[in-house]
Scaffold this motif. Structure first.
Motif, PDB file in Angstrom:
ATOM      1  N   ARG A  21      48.327 -29.148 -37.131  1.00  0.00           N
ATOM      2  CA  ARG A  21      48.053 -28.286 -38.291  1.00  0.00           C
ATOM      3  C   ARG A  21      46.668 -28.562 -38.863  1.00  0.00           C
ATOM      4  O   ARG A  21      45.946 -27.635 -39.249  1.00  0.00           O
ATOM      5  CB  ARG A  21      49.131 -28.481 -39.357  1.00  0.00           C
ATOM      6  CG  ARG A  21      48.966 -27.623 -40.571  1.00  0.00           C
ATOM      7  CD  ARG A  21      49.098 -26.144 -40.222  1.00  0.00           C
ATOM      8  NE  ARG A  21      48.960 -25.365 -41.434  1.00  0.00           N
ATOM      9  CZ  ARG A  21      48.378 -24.184 -41.492  1.00  0.00           C
ATOM     10  NH1 ARG A  21      47.914 -23.609 -40.402  1.00  0.00           N
ATOM     11  NH2 ARG A  21      48.273 -23.553 -42.627  1.00  0.00           N
ATOM     12  N   THR A  22      46.277 -29.823 -38.918  1.00  0.00           N
ATOM     13  CA  THR A  22      44.945 -30.193 -39.402  1.00  0.00           C
ATOM     14  C   THR A  22      43.873 -29.561 -38.525  1.00  0.00           C
ATOM     15  O   THR A  22      42.894 -28.997 -39.030  1.00  0.00           O
ATOM     16  CB  THR A  22      44.793 -31.721 -39.418  1.00  0.00           C
ATOM     17  OG1 THR A  22      45.798 -32.282 -40.254  1.00  0.00           O
ATOM     18  CG2 THR A  22      43.429 -32.136 -39.930  1.00  0.00           C
ATOM     19  N   ASP A  23      44.053 -29.628 -37.209  1.00  0.00           N
ATOM     20  CA  ASP A  23      43.094 -29.015 -36.285  1.00  0.00           C
ATOM     21  C   ASP A  23      43.009 -27.506 -36.488  1.00  0.00           C
ATOM     22  O   ASP A  23      41.925 -26.927 -36.458  1.00  0.00           O
ATOM     23  CB  ASP A  23      43.465 -29.332 -34.839  1.00  0.00           C
ATOM     24  CG  ASP A  23      43.256 -30.797 -34.478  1.00  0.00           C
ATOM     25  OD1 ASP A  23      42.544 -31.500 -35.234  1.00  0.00           O
ATOM     26  OD2 ASP A  23      43.798 -31.225 -33.446  1.00  0.00           O
ATOM     27  N   GLU A  24      44.151 -26.854 -36.683  1.00  0.00           N
ATOM     28  CA  GLU A  24      44.166 -25.403 -36.917  1.00  0.00           C
ATOM     29  C   GLU A  24      43.395 -25.039 -38.188  1.00  0.00           C
ATOM     30  O   GLU A  24      42.613 -24.091 -38.194  1.00  0.00           O
ATOM     31  CB  GLU A  24      45.603 -24.895 -37.030  1.00  0.00           C
ATOM     32  CG  GLU A  24      46.373 -24.903 -35.740  1.00  0.00           C
ATOM     33  CD  GLU A  24      47.862 -24.609 -35.934  1.00  0.00           C
ATOM     34  OE1 GLU A  24      48.303 -24.381 -37.086  1.00  0.00           O
ATOM     35  OE2 GLU A  24      48.593 -24.629 -34.928  1.00  0.00           O
ATOM     36  N   LEU A  25      43.614 -25.790 -39.248  1.00  0.00           N
ATOM     37  CA  LEU A  25      42.940 -25.512 -40.516  1.00  0.00           C
ATOM     38  C   LEU A  25      41.433 -25.748 -40.413  1.00  0.00           C
ATOM     39  O   LEU A  25      40.634 -24.975 -40.945  1.00  0.00           O
ATOM     40  CB  LEU A  25      43.534 -26.353 -41.643  1.00  0.00           C
ATOM     41  CG  LEU A  25      44.956 -25.971 -42.052  1.00  0.00           C
ATOM     42  CD1 LEU A  25      45.500 -26.978 -43.056  1.00  0.00           C
ATOM     43  CD2 LEU A  25      45.016 -24.563 -42.608  1.00  0.00           C
ATOM     44  N   GLU A  27      39.651 -25.460 -37.674  1.00  0.00           N
ATOM     45  CA  GLU A  27      39.126 -24.374 -36.846  1.00  0.00           C
ATOM     46  C   GLU A  27      38.960 -23.092 -37.671  1.00  0.00           C
ATOM     47  O   GLU A  27      37.962 -22.385 -37.550  1.00  0.00           O
ATOM     48  CB  GLU A  27      40.050 -24.131 -35.650  1.00  0.00           C
ATOM     49  CG  GLU A  27      39.551 -23.074 -34.692  1.00  0.00           C
ATOM     50  CD  GLU A  27      38.258 -23.447 -33.987  1.00  0.00           C
ATOM     51  OE1 GLU A  27      37.570 -22.520 -33.531  1.00  0.00           O
ATOM     52  OE2 GLU A  27      37.930 -24.637 -33.883  1.00  0.00           O
ATOM     53  N   GLN A  28      39.927 -22.802 -38.534  1.00  0.00           N
ATOM     54  CA  GLN A  28      39.822 -21.634 -39.412  1.00  0.00           C
ATOM     55  C   GLN A  28      38.622 -21.765 -40.340  1.00  0.00           C
ATOM     56  O   GLN A  28      37.866 -20.814 -40.543  1.00  0.00           O
ATOM     57  CB  GLN A  28      41.096 -21.465 -40.252  1.00  0.00           C
ATOM     58  CG  GLN A  28      42.276 -20.943 -39.490  1.00  0.00           C
ATOM     59  CD  GLN A  28      43.529 -20.893 -40.351  1.00  0.00           C
ATOM     60  OE1 GLN A  28      43.522 -21.244 -41.533  1.00  0.00           O
ATOM     61  NE2 GLN A  28      44.636 -20.481 -39.755  1.00  0.00           N
ATOM     62  N   GLU A  29      38.457 -22.940 -40.907  1.00  0.00           N
ATOM     63  CA  GLU A  29      37.323 -23.192 -41.799  1.00  0.00           C
ATOM     64  C   GLU A  29      35.999 -23.036 -41.052  1.00  0.00           C
ATOM     65  O   GLU A  29      35.046 -22.444 -41.554  1.00  0.00           O
ATOM     66  CB  GLU A  29      37.454 -24.606 -42.374  1.00  0.00           C
ATOM     67  CG  GLU A  29      36.439 -24.948 -43.418  1.00  0.00           C
ATOM     68  CD  GLU A  29      36.676 -26.333 -43.977  1.00  0.00           C
ATOM     69  OE1 GLU A  29      36.142 -27.299 -43.403  1.00  0.00           O
ATOM     70  OE2 GLU A  29      37.388 -26.449 -44.989  1.00  0.00           O
ATOM     71  N   ASN A  30      35.960 -23.552 -39.833  1.00  0.00           N
ATOM     72  CA  ASN A  30      34.771 -23.466 -39.003  1.00  0.00           C
ATOM     73  C   ASN A  30      34.431 -22.003 -38.682  1.00  0.00           C
ATOM     74  O   ASN A  30      33.275 -21.582 -38.795  1.00  0.00           O
ATOM     75  CB  ASN A  30      34.987 -24.262 -37.712  1.00  0.00           C
ATOM     76  CG  ASN A  30      33.749 -24.375 -36.887  1.00  0.00           C
ATOM     77  OD1 ASN A  30      32.678 -24.658 -37.406  1.00  0.00           O
ATOM     78  ND2 ASN A  30      33.879 -24.166 -35.595  1.00  0.00           N
ATOM     79  N   GLU A  80      30.408 -25.579 -41.621  1.00  0.00           N
ATOM     80  CA  GLU A  80      30.966 -25.609 -42.976  1.00  0.00           C
ATOM     81  C   GLU A  80      30.119 -26.422 -43.950  1.00  0.00           C
ATOM     82  O   GLU A  80      30.312 -26.344 -45.161  1.00  0.00           O
ATOM     83  CB  GLU A  80      32.419 -26.100 -42.974  1.00  0.00           C
ATOM     84  CG  GLU A  80      32.629 -27.474 -42.430  1.00  0.00           C
ATOM     85  CD  GLU A  80      32.890 -27.528 -40.931  1.00  0.00           C
ATOM     86  OE1 GLU A  80      33.223 -28.622 -40.455  1.00  0.00           O
ATOM     87  OE2 GLU A  80      32.745 -26.519 -40.239  1.00  0.00           O
ATOM     88  N   LEU A  81      29.139 -27.173 -43.438  1.00  0.00           N
ATOM     89  CA  LEU A  81      28.254 -27.953 -44.308  1.00  0.00           C
ATOM     90  C   LEU A  81      27.012 -27.168 -44.745  1.00  0.00           C
ATOM     91  O   LEU A  81      26.271 -27.632 -45.613  1.00  0.00           O
ATOM     92  CB  LEU A  81      27.820 -29.241 -43.596  1.00  0.00           C
ATOM     93  CG  LEU A  81      28.941 -30.189 -43.194  1.00  0.00           C
ATOM     94  CD1 LEU A  81      28.373 -31.382 -42.450  1.00  0.00           C
ATOM     95  CD2 LEU A  81      29.740 -30.624 -44.390  1.00  0.00           C
TER      96      LEU A  81
END
Length: 89
Positions: A21-25, A27-30, A80-81
């Motif tokens: 789930r952390t990886d999915e989130l 990736e969405q943010e990216n 994202e940075l």
């Protein structure tokens, strides 16, 4: 069920679900951040030395290449940075 009552197998299964789930989130943010960028866009981001300014020269799947404003350095930055700079007219 409380975490201190879980078996090792249950904890490992929970850990796997959390990591996925952390990886999915991430990736969405990216992807969201990448959608806001384009080559030639002026951006700012934080470095160890403080804020940096530059121009996006290349967009990769997981990183963005930014040429420093003075042209002396090139940075590989997570999308994202980056914060786009909007010129005031």
């Amino acid at each position: 069920m409380r975490i201190d009552e879980m078996t090792l197998d249950q904890l490992l299964e929970l850990n796997e679900a959390i990591c996925q789930r952390t990886d999915e989130l991430k990736e969405q943010e990216n992807l969201q951040a990448l959608s806001q960028l384009r080559v030639g866009l002026k951006v700012t981001f934080e470095t160890r030395e403080g804020p940096a300014f530059g121009i996006v020269t290349k967009i990769n799947r997981k990183s963005v290449i930014v040429l420093a404003e003075d042209g002396t350095k090139q940075y590989k930055v997570s999308p994202e940075l980056l914060k786009p700079l909007h010129e005031v007219k």
